[in-house]
Scaffold this active site. Structure first.
Site, PDB file in Angstrom:
ATOM      1  N   GLU A 240      -7.298  -4.969 -18.173  1.00 17.83           N
ATOM      2  CA  GLU A 240      -7.167  -3.513 -18.135  1.00 17.83           C
ATOM      3  C   GLU A 240      -8.291  -2.907 -17.308  1.00 17.83           C
ATOM      4  OE1 GLU A 240      -7.555   0.346 -21.156  1.00 17.83           O
ATOM      5  OE2 GLU A 240      -7.458  -1.689 -21.978  1.00 17.83           O
TER       6      GLU A 240
ATOM      7  N   ASP B 230      -8.857  -3.263 -23.778  1.00 15.82           N
ATOM      8  CA  ASP B 230      -9.840  -2.675 -24.691  1.00 15.82           C
ATOM      9  C   ASP B 230      -9.312  -2.649 -26.119  1.00 15.82           C
ATOM     10  OD1 ASP B 230     -11.440  -2.248 -22.510  1.00 15.82           O
ATOM     11  OD2 ASP B 230     -10.919  -0.130 -22.299  1.00 15.82           O
TER      12      ASP B 230
ATOM     13  N   ASP C 149      -8.935  -0.404 -28.326  1.00 11.22           N
ATOM     14  CA  ASP C 149      -8.717   0.980 -28.741  1.00 11.22           C
ATOM     15  C   ASP C 149      -7.232   1.307 -28.598  1.00 11.22           C
ATOM     16  OD1 ASP C 149      -8.303   1.192 -26.017  1.00 11.22           O
ATOM     17  OD2 ASP C 149     -10.098   2.386 -25.621  1.00 11.22           O
TER      18      ASP C 149
END
Length: 651
Positions: A435, A508, A510
């Protein structure tokens, strides 16, 4: 080193199972643990499938033992004429022994290898069996423990079968077992996993009540399933998050010789083709001859209908099978004798006679069904959707040919983006899909370029759910993934051309990272499914925290629980870093924690329950917002790496 006949060890009885458990149950992880339960449940469901039981209960106890209760005929308690022990003892101590090799006791059975109950006994600390037959209650206990010779012996009877007294109106079998923690990585059964399997069995066995009780928590959890519509209700459940183009589902059945065939199908406005097949209640996730027969018959019958109805003119070519299957959700269930599964875990049906049987039943049932005027509207809706699919298929074919002619989907679009590896051994090479450019830069610097390739994603890729193939091919990020993997897409996907043995998604920890993982996994599931089913897709586990104490190596913590453990002991003068994203990690940190094969944590993505995965994909990536909200509120925890779509690997 000398090798002689004295080096050859002969394992007798159940000790052989204990020595090589994965040969019988697939693994010693959670999948193998639950396989123990499925063996006992399958025995109970065989009683129900043959009309001798209508209620099955699974109870999870605080000590991690499990009880399976059914109200069937009960295991025979008489003395076996050759072995001189009770039928109960034979079933639980002898491999390849049971009432399912002939056709006298069971017409149709999922437990065909005769090793189920004995394998459960071999891999448990103890097993207790109670049988109610002819208004009498019998009990026998088994255990795996050290004998007088100091060796561990598997599944030995503690006592012979004992009659405990008379009963009134009670019949059936109760099996309680404690999986052996000396064998398994964990002995805690998953309530969700058991619940889903029992619900599936309730769909497949119309009118049978399936109950699960979990007594391990402060309050007992309980779920109960009974479906009057059977597999028709199953299809409705699978399609719940989609927009069906007709209702109710088509639900038909018939027989061919001694093979019973039942199928239910319903099309939605999407593009995925989903066929879930079962043989004697056993899911055949890897397909087989029965699925081939269904697809062949559906294509033939629908083409014939389109000719009769004038949807296709004489000059028009036949529509392809994939055209009629666009948006299809189907459950196919067979009951047959002498089933030949591939392996003990029964993933694929091999019986050649299943193909003509399914072809005949589907043709004989579906042809007159479409001729009934009450069903004309349904047939026309399927035909209209198929015609549109054929047009798009032809457009896609031309678009793909044009794309190949322009750039051949090779390396040209990836200049400056993919950092390939120097090694040419595809069996060891790895592709990290990372990412963001920042994290991609760190990964490129930190990798071992001999076998690790890096493909950074610039922004979120397209959510491919509810998208056609040509729309996917227009997305630059997915074009890059397709090109990097080199194995094609959709019907053209070929694992033999795959350039990397491991495809690692690195994002990530999140919400955005979870969404990107979900999008990529949905893409692989829809358009490169063998990549997942054959075990090539992984989730990279990046740490959330770095704890540094003076004069000691840093500690990397992957979740809050690990952080609390690292901070125990009252030590002071430590520094704590919270990684908000992969881009904050240096190349050395990324290599040490996430990419180094000697230290990293990778989670392989697998599909164990195809029907549940399909439902989960539809919930998370479909267009019904309320269902997705409800799921997220129930399950989401973005401080964990196993949330949302990664639950696929647990299904």
């Amino acid at each position: 080193m000398e090798y002689s006949v004295s080096n050859i060890t002969v394992m007798e009885g159940l000790d052989a199972v204990r020595a090589r458990p994965a040969m019988y149950i697939g693994s010693i992880g959670p999948r193998g643990l639950h396989h123990l339960l499925w063996e006992i449940v399958d025995n109970a469901i065989d009683e129900a499938a043959n009309g001798f039981a209508n209620e099955i209960t699974v109870t999870l106890h605080r000590d991690n033992s499990v009880t399976v209760t059914d109200n069937g005929r009960g295991i025979p308690v008489g003395i076996h004429e050759k072995l001189g022990v009770s039928g109960v003892e034979v079933v639980f101590t002898q491999l390849h022994a049971g009432g399912k090799f002939g056709n006298d006791a069971y017409g149709y059975s999922g437990g065909l290898h005769g090793v189920g109950a004995s394998v459960v006994n071999a891999l448990s600390r103890w097993v207790t069996v109670e049988v109610c037959v002819d208004n009498r209650l019998y009990r026998q206990e088994f255990e795996s423990a050290e004998g007088a010779d100091g060796k561990l012996h598997s599944g030995k009877p503690r006592m012979p079968l004992t009659e405990l007294g008379r009963t009134r109106g009670r019949q059936g079998t109760v099996v309680q077992f404690l999986p052996d923690d000396r064998v398994f990585e964990t002995i805690q059964m998953s309530f969700d996993t058991v619940q889903k399997r029992l619900r599936e069995l309730a769909y497949l066995n119309r009118g049978v009540r399936m109950v699960i009780e979990d007594k391990r928590g402060s309050e007992m959890k309980r779920a109960e399933y009974r479906f009057a519509g059977g597999i028709s209700d199953f299809v409705k459940y699978l399609n719940k998050e989609n927009n069906s183009i007709y209702d109710p589902p088509v639900h038909l059945s018939g027989s061919y010789g001694d093979i019973l065939v039942e199928f239910a199908m319903q099309h939605n406005d999407g593009y995925a083709d989903n066929l879930f097949s079962y043989v004697n209640n056993i899911p055949t996730a890897d397909g087989g001859t029965h699925e081939t027969g269904f697809r062949t018959a559906l294509t033939r019958v629908m083409n014939e209908y389109c000719r009769r109805a004038g949807v296709l003119k004489d000059k028009d070519p036949q529509l392809a099978g994939e055209d009629f299957r666009e948006g299809l959700t189907c459950v196919l269930s067979l009951k047959m004798r002498n089933v030949q599964f591939e392996g003990q875990t029964k993933g694929k049906l091999g019986n050649t006679e299943a193909k003509p049987a399914v072809e005949a039943v589907v043709t004989q049932a579906l042809t007159p069904y479409w001729e009934d005027l009450r069903n004309t509207d349904t047939a026309n809706r399927i035909a209209e959707k198929a015609v549109k699919a054929a047009r798009v298929r032809e457009q896609t074919r031309k678009a793909k040919e044009t794309a190949r002619a322009k750039n051949k989907l090779e390396s040209a679009p990836l200049v400056g983006k993919l950092s390939s590896c120097t090694g040419r051994d595809t069996s060891v090479n790895e592709l990290f899909i990372v990412e963001g450019d920042s994290a991609g830069g760190s990964a490129k610097q930190g990798r071992d370029r001999r076998f690790q390739a890096i493909l950074p994603l610039r922004g979120k890729p397209l959510n491919v759910e509810k998208k056609r193939l040509e729309q996917v091919l227009q997305n630059e990020e997915f074009r890059s993934v397709i090109t990097a993997l080199g194995a094609g897409i959709g019907e053209d996907f070929d694992l033999r051309s795959l350039r990397y043995n491991k495809v690692v998604i690195l994002s990530d920890a999140d919400q955005d990272g979870a969404h990107i993982r979900a999008i990529l996994l949905t893409f692989f599931y829809r358009y490169m499914r063998p990549l997942i089913s054959e075990g090539h897709v992984y989730i990279g586990m990046a740490p959330l925290y770095k704890v540094t104490y003076p004069s000691s190596a840093p500690l990397y913590c992957y979740d809050d629980k690990a952080l609390q453990t690292a901070l125990k002991g009252g030590k002071k003068n430590y520094s704590l870093q919270r990684f908000k994203g992969l881009g904050e990690m240096s190349a050395d940190q990324l290599w040490e924690t996430t990419m180094d094969p000697a230290q990293r944590r990778l989670t392989r993505v697998t599909i164990e329950d195809a029907a549940e995965v399909e439902h989960l994909v539809s919930v998370l990536m479909g267009d019904k917002v309320q269902s997705r909200k409800e799921y997220i509120f129930e399950y989401a925890d973005f401080n964990r790496h196993d949330t949302l779509f990664e639950r696929i690997k647990k299904v």
